[in-house]
Design a protein around this motif. Structure first.
Motif, PDB file in Angstrom:
ATOM      1  N   MET A 118      -4.508   9.109   9.339  1.00  0.00           N
ATOM      2  CA  MET A 118      -4.495   8.175  10.449  1.00  0.00           C
ATOM      3  C   MET A 118      -4.984   6.805  10.022  1.00  0.00           C
ATOM      4  N   GLY A 119      -4.365   5.791  10.580  1.00  0.00           N
ATOM      5  CA  GLY A 119      -4.803   4.435  10.314  1.00  0.00           C
ATOM      6  C   GLY A 119      -3.894   3.706   9.352  1.00  0.00           C
ATOM      7  N   GLY A 120      -3.236   4.413   8.448  1.00  0.00           N
ATOM      8  CA  GLY A 120      -2.343   3.747   7.521  1.00  0.00           C
ATOM      9  C   GLY A 120      -2.497   4.290   6.118  1.00  0.00           C
ATOM     10  N   LEU A 121      -1.669   3.779   5.229  1.00  0.00           N
ATOM     11  CA  LEU A 121      -1.647   4.229   3.848  1.00  0.00           C
ATOM     12  C   LEU A 121      -1.903   3.037   2.929  1.00  0.00           C
ATOM     13  N   LYS A 122      -2.641   3.278   1.863  1.00  0.00           N
ATOM     14  CA  LYS A 122      -3.002   2.200   0.948  1.00  0.00           C
ATOM     15  C   LYS A 122      -1.921   1.970  -0.099  1.00  0.00           C
ATOM     16  N   LYS A 123      -1.722   0.701  -0.435  1.00  0.00           N
ATOM     17  CA  LYS A 123      -0.678   0.348  -1.387  1.00  0.00           C
ATOM     18  C   LYS A 123      -0.919   0.967  -2.761  1.00  0.00           C
ATOM     19  N   ASP A 124      -2.136   0.858  -3.273  1.00  0.00           N
ATOM     20  CA  ASP A 124      -2.419   1.382  -4.613  1.00  0.00           C
ATOM     21  C   ASP A 124      -2.209   2.892  -4.684  1.00  0.00           C
ATOM     22  N   LYS A 125      -2.617   3.600  -3.625  1.00  0.00           N
ATOM     23  CA  LYS A 125      -2.449   5.047  -3.649  1.00  0.00           C
ATOM     24  C   LYS A 125      -0.976   5.435  -3.567  1.00  0.00           C
ATOM     25  N   LEU A 126      -0.215   4.705  -2.757  1.00  0.00           N
ATOM     26  CA  LEU A 126       1.221   4.977  -2.695  1.00  0.00           C
ATOM     27  C   LEU A 126       1.884   4.697  -4.044  1.00  0.00           C
ATOM     28  N   ASN A 127       1.519   3.600  -4.690  1.00  0.00           N
ATOM     29  CA  ASN A 127       2.082   3.286  -6.002  1.00  0.00           C
ATOM     30  C   ASN A 127       1.718   4.357  -7.023  1.00  0.00           C
ATOM     31  N   HIS A 128       0.474   4.824  -6.982  1.00  0.00           N
ATOM     32  CA  HIS A 128       0.032   5.888  -7.877  1.00  0.00           C
ATOM     33  C   HIS A 128       0.820   7.173  -7.612  1.00  0.00           C
ATOM     34  N   THR A 129       1.048   7.465  -6.350  1.00  0.00           N
ATOM     35  CA  THR A 129       1.794   8.668  -5.988  1.00  0.00           C
ATOM     36  C   THR A 129       3.240   8.589  -6.452  1.00  0.00           C
ATOM     37  N   LEU A 130       3.868   7.453  -6.247  1.00  0.00           N
ATOM     38  CA  LEU A 130       5.268   7.288  -6.638  1.00  0.00           C
ATOM     39  C   LEU A 130       5.439   7.235  -8.151  1.00  0.00           C
ATOM     40  N   GLY A 131       4.557   6.506  -8.824  1.00  0.00           N
ATOM     41  CA  GLY A 131       4.710   6.307 -10.260  1.00  0.00           C
ATOM     42  C   GLY A 131       4.032   7.353 -11.105  1.00  0.00           C
ATOM     43  N   ASP A 132       2.706   7.411 -11.064  1.00  0.00           N
ATOM     44  CA  ASP A 132       1.943   8.289 -11.961  1.00  0.00           C
ATOM     45  C   ASP A 132       2.155   9.767 -11.650  1.00  0.00           C
ATOM     46  N   ILE A 133       2.216  10.116 -10.370  1.00  0.00           N
ATOM     47  CA  ILE A 133       2.351  11.526  -9.998  1.00  0.00           C
ATOM     48  C   ILE A 133       3.805  11.979  -9.994  1.00  0.00           C
ATOM     49  N   SER A 134       4.698  11.134  -9.471  1.00  0.00           N
ATOM     50  CA  SER A 134       6.087  11.559  -9.263  1.00  0.00           C
ATOM     51  C   SER A 134       7.049  11.071 -10.337  1.00  0.00           C
ATOM     52  N   GLY A 135       6.588  10.201 -11.220  1.00  0.00           N
ATOM     53  CA  GLY A 135       7.408   9.794 -12.358  1.00  0.00           C
ATOM     54  C   GLY A 135       8.506   8.803 -12.043  1.00  0.00           C
ATOM     55  N   LEU A 136       8.409   8.095 -10.926  1.00  0.00           N
ATOM     56  CA  LEU A 136       9.416   7.093 -10.593  1.00  0.00           C
ATOM     57  C   LEU A 136       9.094   5.772 -11.277  1.00  0.00           C
ATOM     58  N   LYS A 137      10.101   4.928 -11.423  1.00  0.00           N
ATOM     59  CA  LYS A 137       9.926   3.605 -12.013  1.00  0.00           C
ATOM     60  C   LYS A 137      10.207   2.537 -10.947  1.00  0.00           C
ATOM     61  N   ASN A 138      10.009   1.281 -11.322  1.00  0.00           N
ATOM     62  CA  ASN A 138      10.249   0.162 -10.409  1.00  0.00           C
ATOM     63  C   ASN A 138       9.548   0.387  -9.068  1.00  0.00           C
ATOM     64  N   VAL A 139       8.317   0.831  -9.159  1.00  0.00           N
ATOM     65  CA  VAL A 139       7.532   1.188  -7.981  1.00  0.00           C
ATOM     66  C   VAL A 139       6.850  -0.052  -7.406  1.00  0.00           C
ATOM     67  N   SER A 140       6.855  -0.161  -6.093  1.00  0.00           N
ATOM     68  CA  SER A 140       6.101  -1.218  -5.425  1.00  0.00           C
ATOM     69  C   SER A 140       5.844  -0.831  -3.980  1.00  0.00           C
ATOM     70  N   SER A 141       4.749  -1.341  -3.431  1.00  0.00           N
ATOM     71  CA  SER A 141       4.405  -1.125  -2.031  1.00  0.00           C
ATOM     72  C   SER A 141       3.923  -2.456  -1.464  1.00  0.00           C
ATOM     73  N   ALA A 142       4.425  -2.808  -0.286  1.00  0.00           N
ATOM     74  CA  ALA A 142       4.039  -4.067   0.330  1.00  0.00           C
ATOM     75  C   ALA A 142       4.278  -4.006   1.833  1.00  0.00           C
ATOM     76  N   ARG A 143       3.477  -4.784   2.551  1.00  0.00           N
ATOM     77  CA  ARG A 143       3.763  -4.931   3.979  1.00  0.00           C
ATOM     78  C   ARG A 143       5.109  -5.624   4.106  1.00  0.00           C
ATOM     79  N   GLU A 144       5.997  -5.027   4.900  1.00  0.00           N
ATOM     80  CA  GLU A 144       7.359  -5.548   5.014  1.00  0.00           C
ATOM     81  C   GLU A 144       7.544  -6.431   6.246  1.00  0.00           C
ATOM     82  N   PHE A 145       6.969  -6.013   7.378  1.00  0.00           N
ATOM     83  CA  PHE A 145       7.101  -6.831   8.578  1.00  0.00           C
ATOM     84  C   PHE A 145       6.046  -6.427   9.602  1.00  0.00           C
ATOM     85  N   ARG A 146       5.917  -7.267  10.631  1.00  0.00           N
ATOM     86  CA  ARG A 146       5.036  -6.997  11.765  1.00  0.00           C
ATOM     87  C   ARG A 146       5.818  -7.249  13.051  1.00  0.00           C
ATOM     88  N   THR A 147       5.486  -6.495  14.081  1.00  0.00           N
ATOM     89  CA  THR A 147       6.101  -6.715  15.384  1.00  0.00           C
ATOM     90  C   THR A 147       5.121  -6.275  16.457  1.00  0.00           C
TER      91      THR A 147
END
Length: 322
Positions: free
Chosen positions: A241-270
């Motif tokens: 709850m509350g949201g997900l952290k960029k560094d942890k998502l990047n770590h999950t996508l790259g270091d844990i899951s082996g993906l490349k070209n990884v990035s996480s960023a706020r995309e928009f607000r409404t």
């Protein structure tokens, strides 16, 4: 213990996302607003240059839409790219006729159906859309949409799967290196073990395929040393709850899951109208304090509820299969 916690979380999600929840979900204006914005920002993403250049905090700070208008002024026609000219205007998109797309934690298919116009092509370019969810009630709605949109040019089907269930591991082999793209919208904060879920999803991607994770983003959580916990027992199903952290998502996508070209960023607000429970569990402290002080604009919600107008941020986390 970890497996037990995962199973408990799966069951809690099933209990929470029942028929009453699904019916309200389908009716909420906020879900329709977010669905259009989710798709817009995925469809318009240019994947030709990797790593993809992401928006800065300043660029993503603008509030999109006008909350005084129905659906914030958003319609399919004025928000989404024109399907007839889409590939001409966005030639570097991954979304095109003939592709295989997975909507993971697809829910009722409200977002899934919006992809259909962009994946429908000529004969010989049949697209496949697969929805996976743990909730049979949500999939009932998804399957109604699948029956409506499936044609000779596109197939749309669903599976009730917990992809970490070892008893169906052989059955899931059919998805190994199968999908060109996987999308998952506002579901990761409900998943107890999203690191292992991501690792499994990565195996479903074809080489060169992309995973898109879209979720609520809470600037307070990003800047804190811990994570905001669920505010009450009724939110038991939500593990992050509350949201997900960029560094942890990047770590999950790259270091844990082996993906490349990884990035996480706020995309928009409404801005969207949401009930108190959502605000307490998802929004920054400043907004929850405004709620307590009675400073948020309110209106009548579904079935006698009171909804409050709040600003929400959305994060996009992406990665590509090598």
């Amino acid at each position: 213990m970890t497996n037990t916690l995962h199973q408990d979380a799966v069951q809690a999600n099933k209990d929470s996302f029942n028929e009453d929840f699904a019916r309200k979900y389908e009716q909420r204006e906020s879900q329709r607003i977010l669905s259009l914005l989710f798709l817009k920002h995925i469809l318009e993403m240019d994947i030709s240059t990797a790593p993809i250049e992401r928006k800065s905090e300043q660029e993503s700070a603008k509030i999109l839409g006008d909350a005084s208008l129905p659906f914030n002024g958003f319609t399919k026609e004025n928000t989404l790219p024109n399907p007839k000219t889409y590939l001409t205007n966005y030639p570097n998109t991954i979304f095109r006729p003939g592709m295989k797309l997975l909507d993971f934690a697809c829910g009722t298919g409200m977002i899934t159906e919006l992809f259909v116009s962009y994946l429908t092509g000529h004969a010989g370019e049949k697209s496949e859309i697969v929805g996976i969810d743990i909730g049979p009630t949500f999939l009932k709605y998804f399957n109604e949409r699948a029956a409506k949109y499936s044609s000779e040019n596109i197939s749309m089907r669903s599976y009730e799967y917990d992809i970490l269930d070892s008893s169906i591991s052989k059955e899931l082999n059919k998805f190994d290196s199968f999908f060109d793209a996987i999308v998952c919208t506002i579901s990761y904060h409900h998943i107890h073990n999203y690191e292992q879920v991501t690792k499994k999803l990565a195996t479903f991607l074809k080489p060169g395929g992309w995973l898109f994770i879209i979720d609520f983003y809470n600037e307070d959580v990003e800047n804190s040393s811990g994570s905001k916990e669920a505010g009450n027992g009724s939110a038991k199903a939500v593990q992050h709850m509350g949201g997900l952290k960029k560094d942890k998502l990047n770590h999950t996508l790259g270091d844990i899951s082996g993906l490349k070209n990884v990035s996480s960023a706020r995309e928009f607000r409404t801005q969207i109208y949401q009930p108190k429970e959502f605000i307490v569990n998802h929004c920054p402290e400043e907004i929850t304090k405004r709620l307590e002080r009675g400073e948020l604009k309110e209106r009548k919600g579904l079935e006698g509820e009171v909804d409050y107008l709040v600003e929400v941020s959305l994060i996009y986390a992406i990665g590509q299969k090598p």
